[in-house]
Design a protein around this motif. Structure first.
Motif, short mmCIF file in Angstrom:
data_model
loop_
_atom_site.label_atom_id
_atom_site.label_comp_id
_atom_site.label_asym_id
_atom_site.label_seq_id
_atom_site.Cartn_x
_atom_site.Cartn_y
_atom_site.Cartn_z
N PRO A 66 42.58 40.63 37.09
CA PRO A 66 42.03 39.52 35.94
C PRO A 66 40.59 39.87 35.60
O PRO A 66 40.10 39.56 34.33
CB PRO A 66 42.32 38.18 36.20
N PHE A 67 39.94 40.55 36.32
CA PHE A 67 38.35 40.74 36.50
C PHE A 67 37.94 41.97 37.16
O PHE A 67 38.83 42.16 38.27
CB PHE A 67 37.59 39.56 36.91
N TRP A 90 36.22 32.21 40.00
CA TRP A 90 36.86 32.92 38.73
C TRP A 90 38.20 32.44 38.46
O TRP A 90 38.68 32.00 37.22
CB TRP A 90 36.74 34.36 38.58
N THR A 93 38.27 28.79 37.34
CA THR A 93 37.62 28.47 36.17
C THR A 93 38.54 29.05 34.94
O THR A 93 38.76 28.25 33.89
CB THR A 93 36.44 29.00 36.16
N HIS A 94 39.06 30.24 34.93
CA HIS A 94 39.96 30.65 33.97
C HIS A 94 41.36 30.65 34.19
O HIS A 94 41.98 30.78 33.03
CB HIS A 94 39.58 32.47 33.84
N ILE A 95 41.89 30.27 35.25
CA ILE A 95 43.39 30.38 35.23
C ILE A 95 43.67 28.79 35.72
O ILE A 95 44.40 28.01 34.98
CB ILE A 95 43.99 31.39 36.09
#
Length: 229
Positions: A66-67, A90, A93-95
């Motif tokens: 994802p990044f 990450w 925070t994002h998932i």
């Protein structure tokens, strides 16, 4: 949420493109991804890489990317703890917030799904911060030798010259396969080799670190032997 994080940067120097080099017909990283998938224990399997080609290969075998890892975490000095902390932050925070994470190296073609599951159970049943794989040294480390400039031999521990092998304490080393922990541990206490960890022993015939061409050749031979067994 339980997350597998597979670090796989693109800048391997001793074995160029090591993480996606074909090993017995598949990219090396594929073995780690497949073991994580077959374990059935993870909600997400994330590959942390700075390399788009590695990302594409990883996704083709079922992992998420994802990044792309920042350049500051992609050089020869980036630590596993820093890479893990970045990935966990990450994903959280994002998932979704991460409760448990497992760092699985991309160079672990002999890792079995049962190892992943059993080590996770061992961590849960203990008060340890980490559970990671170890293997025993094939010879007593107390009898280790060192060589001088001209090949002259001396012992690291000469006091054990006459000690019987069976009287020497068995020694273990990091097997370089996986590291289970709760998600906040990587940032709070990156010291894995301590009394805060519990070990998960693996048999020596399934452990081979792959850093050099010689390591690669030995791993190839080991895989062929396993296929014939």
């Amino acid at each position: 949420m339980k997350v597998a994080i597979i670090p796989a940067r693109g800048g391997s120097k001793r074995i160029p493109r090591k993480n996606i080099k074909l090993f017995h017909g598949k990219p090396l990283i594929a073995y780690s991804i497949e073991a994580a998938i077959k374990s059935g224990v993870f909600d997400r399997i994330i590959v942390s890489t700075d390399d788009q080609e590695i990302a594409d290969v990883a996704k083709s075998y079922g992992a998420e990317v994802p990044f792309l890892r920042p350049d500051t975490l992609s050089d020869d000095f980036a630590t596993t703890a820093a890479v893990m902390s970045h990935a966990i932050d990450w994903v959280s925070t994002h998932i979704e917030p991460v409760e448990y994470s497992c760092c699985i190296y991309a160079t672990a073609p002999f890792l079995l799904p049962d190892d992943i599951c059993s080590a996770f159970n061992k961590l849960q049943q203990s008060s340890a911060e980490y559970c990671f794989s170890v293997a025993s040294f094939p010879a007593p480390i107390q009898r280790a030798l060192k060589l001088g400039e001209h090949g002259e031999v001396s012992m690291f521990q000469p006091e054990h010259l006459e000690t019987r092998s069976q009287d020497l304490q068995e020694a273990w080393h990091d097997a370089g396969q996986f590291y289970w922990s709760k998600s906040d541990i990587w940032a709070r206490n990156p010291k894995i080799f301590s009394e805060a960890s519990v070990a998960y022993p693996l048999p020596r015939h399934r452990v081979q670190d792959i850093d050099t061409p010689e390591d690669w050749l030995r791993a190839e031979i080991m895989m062929k032997a396993m296929e014939l067994a």
